[in-house]
Each structure stands twice: as structure tokens, then as C-alpha cells.
Motif scaffolding. Sequence first.
Motif, PDB file in Angstrom:
ATOM      1  N   THR A  37     -17.187  -1.499  -5.155  1.00  0.00           N
ATOM      2  CA  THR A  37     -17.955  -0.844  -6.210  1.00  0.00           C
ATOM      3  C   THR A  37     -17.248   0.413  -6.692  1.00  0.00           C
ATOM      4  N   ILE A  38     -16.710   1.175  -5.752  1.00  0.00           N
ATOM      5  CA  ILE A  38     -16.015   2.413  -6.103  1.00  0.00           C
ATOM      6  C   ILE A  38     -14.763   2.108  -6.919  1.00  0.00           C
ATOM      7  N   TRP A  39     -13.981   1.122  -6.493  1.00  0.00           N
ATOM      8  CA  TRP A  39     -12.800   0.747  -7.276  1.00  0.00           C
ATOM      9  C   TRP A  39     -13.188   0.387  -8.708  1.00  0.00           C
ATOM     10  N   LEU A  40     -14.243  -0.416  -8.859  1.00  0.00           N
ATOM     11  CA  LEU A  40     -14.664  -0.844 -10.195  1.00  0.00           C
ATOM     12  C   LEU A  40     -15.221   0.324 -11.004  1.00  0.00           C
ATOM     13  N   ALA A  41     -16.014   1.177 -10.383  1.00  0.00           N
ATOM     14  CA  ALA A  41     -16.595   2.316 -11.097  1.00  0.00           C
ATOM     15  C   ALA A  41     -15.516   3.275 -11.575  1.00  0.00           C
TER      16      ALA A  41
ATOM     17  N   GLY B  70       0.803  -1.209   0.000  1.00  0.00           N
ATOM     18  CA  GLY B  70       0.000   0.000   0.000  1.00  0.00           C
ATOM     19  C   GLY B  70       0.837   1.261   0.000  1.00  0.00           C
ATOM     20  N   GLU B  71       1.913   1.258   0.803  1.00  0.00           N
ATOM     21  CA  GLU B  71       2.771   2.438   0.907  1.00  0.00           C
ATOM     22  C   GLU B  71       3.476   2.747  -0.410  1.00  0.00           C
ATOM     23  N   HIS B  72       3.792   1.712  -1.178  1.00  0.00           N
ATOM     24  CA  HIS B  72       4.596   1.914  -2.384  1.00  0.00           C
ATOM     25  C   HIS B  72       3.772   1.969  -3.677  1.00  0.00           C
ATOM     26  N   LEU B  73       2.659   1.257  -3.721  1.00  0.00           N
ATOM     27  CA  LEU B  73       1.940   1.122  -4.989  1.00  0.00           C
ATOM     28  C   LEU B  73       0.534   1.717  -4.981  1.00  0.00           C
ATOM     29  N   LEU B  74       0.024   2.086  -3.825  1.00  0.00           N
ATOM     30  CA  LEU B  74      -1.314   2.661  -3.745  1.00  0.00           C
ATOM     31  C   LEU B  74      -1.207   4.089  -3.239  1.00  0.00           C
ATOM     32  N   ALA B  75      -1.751   5.012  -3.994  1.00  0.00           N
ATOM     33  CA  ALA B  75      -1.716   6.411  -3.577  1.00  0.00           C
ATOM     34  C   ALA B  75      -2.590   6.614  -2.343  1.00  0.00           C
ATOM     35  N   ASP B  76      -2.221   7.577  -1.516  1.00  0.00           N
ATOM     36  CA  ASP B  76      -3.063   7.939  -0.385  1.00  0.00           C
ATOM     37  C   ASP B  76      -4.431   8.354  -0.913  1.00  0.00           C
ATOM     38  N   ASP B  77      -5.482   7.785  -0.361  1.00  0.00           N
ATOM     39  CA  ASP B  77      -6.827   7.998  -0.913  1.00  0.00           C
ATOM     40  C   ASP B  77      -7.795   8.346   0.214  1.00  0.00           C
ATOM     41  N   PRO B  78      -7.879   9.623   0.589  1.00  0.00           N
ATOM     42  CA  PRO B  78      -8.771  10.017   1.682  1.00  0.00           C
ATOM     43  C   PRO B  78     -10.228   9.619   1.430  1.00  0.00           C
ATOM     44  N   GLY B  79     -10.630   9.609   0.158  1.00  0.00           N
ATOM     45  CA  GLY B  79     -12.016   9.247  -0.156  1.00  0.00           C
ATOM     46  C   GLY B  79     -12.340   7.831   0.249  1.00  0.00           C
ATOM     47  N   LEU B  80     -11.479   6.890  -0.106  1.00  0.00           N
ATOM     48  CA  LEU B  80     -11.715   5.496   0.250  1.00  0.00           C
ATOM     49  C   LEU B  80     -11.545   5.273   1.750  1.00  0.00           C
ATOM     50  N   THR B  81     -10.634   5.999   2.361  1.00  0.00           N
ATOM     51  CA  THR B  81     -10.495   5.910   3.819  1.00  0.00           C
ATOM     52  C   THR B  81     -11.774   6.365   4.498  1.00  0.00           C
ATOM     53  N   ALA B  82     -12.378   7.422   3.955  1.00  0.00           N
ATOM     54  CA  ALA B  82     -13.634   7.929   4.513  1.00  0.00           C
ATOM     55  C   ALA B  82     -14.769   6.930   4.319  1.00  0.00           C
TER      56      ALA B  82
END
Length: 218
Positions: free
Chosen positions: A71-75, A13-25
Motif C-alpha cells: 500500500t505504501i509503495w502504491l500510495a 536492491g543494493e543497486h536500484l533501490l535506495a536505502d529506505d528506513p521507513g519501509l524497513t521499519a
Amino acid sequence: MEARWEAVDAYIGEHLLADDPGLTAVLANNGVHRLPPIDVSPAQGKLLYLLAQMAGARRILEVGTLGGYSTIWLARALPEDGRLITLEVDRRHAEVARENLDVAGVGDKVEILVGPAHDSLATMADDTGFDFIFIDADKQGNPHYMREAMRLGRSGATIIVDNVVRAGGLIEPDSDDPRILATRALFEQLKEEARIDATAVQTVGAKGWDGFLIARLR
């Protein structure tokens, strides 16, 4: 060992996934509403996103919405004119998902059908031609959902079924767990199904030991 699985997921996650406040929320909102924490992991969500993009998906069907995290990831993988239909049996879960989808900015691409997936799928007699289908609902229904996916998918469609290894329960023929029995039935079904090319991949990580089935509809 499981602590290392989680640590590796965190490293990914730290290296390949951007920080995503929306998904955290979204996950935080699911917690506020006491939805079960059974969403795919962030790394798995990104995998779904990439697979849908690589498939060139314009129409996606999801069986099992929960709070809308997958669903959000797929959309997000859809083009501007893309469309996703997701099926959720629990009305309260669907309401939370709708809120999350709108906050994430993808609500206009997603239609949520509320009710038992068997019933919702039966109403989709003419809604065929899906490019990508993700099955992650009640595991007892997986053999039926696969048959419906084959009916509703276009030739060449990608079909993903989550949670098929079940901490090794897949290879327990004497299990009395209906989820394991149905998963074994799914594998037996596909063993004889000429219209499907499939494999399954074991996974370990923040969600424990499990795996997913990936198939292509001929």
C-alpha cells in the motif's frame, strides 16, 4: 538455486533501490505484531510503484492490505491529490497497516475498508473510475475480484494480480488446492474476456517461484 534467487534480489536492491528506513521499519513492525511475512519483496514493491506512476494513476484500488507494505509503495506513486482505497478482512491487520501508513507519511491518501473484500466491493456501486488495481488477497476470490476490477476500473486501467504461478501449480489440472483451482479459473475467465488484454510473468527471488498477471482494461 533458491539461494541464488535471493542473492540476485539482494543485488538488485543494493543497486536500484535506495536505502529506505521507513519501509524497513514497516516490516519490523509487522513482525512485532506477528503478521505473516507474505508482503511483496522490495523489488516487487518498486515495480508496483513504477507501474502505477507509468499508468498516471490518480485513483488506486488494492484488494488485500495486510500490514500496508505494498500500500505504501502504491500510495507513494500517487500525485498530491491522489487517493487509494485498500480492502482488508482482518481488523488487527488493518490497525497495524494504519499505523504503518501514518508513520510512512501517506496515511492521508489512503482509506482502509475493513471486512470481507466481497462485501466491501459490493458497497462500491458508484465508486468507479480507478486507474490502477492491485489484487493480492485470498486467491480463491480472484475470479470475483477480477470481475469487480473490470466493473470499477476505467477504460485503460491497469490491473495486477499477484501470486498466479504458485511454484508451477498453475499447470496442475488435478490439483485439489483451492488457490490453484481459482487461479486456473481466473486464466480461463480471461481467455474468453474481450474487455481485457493480459499476460503473466513468472518470477523468482526472495519470495520463491511465483509470478503475476498484468492486464489492461479496454
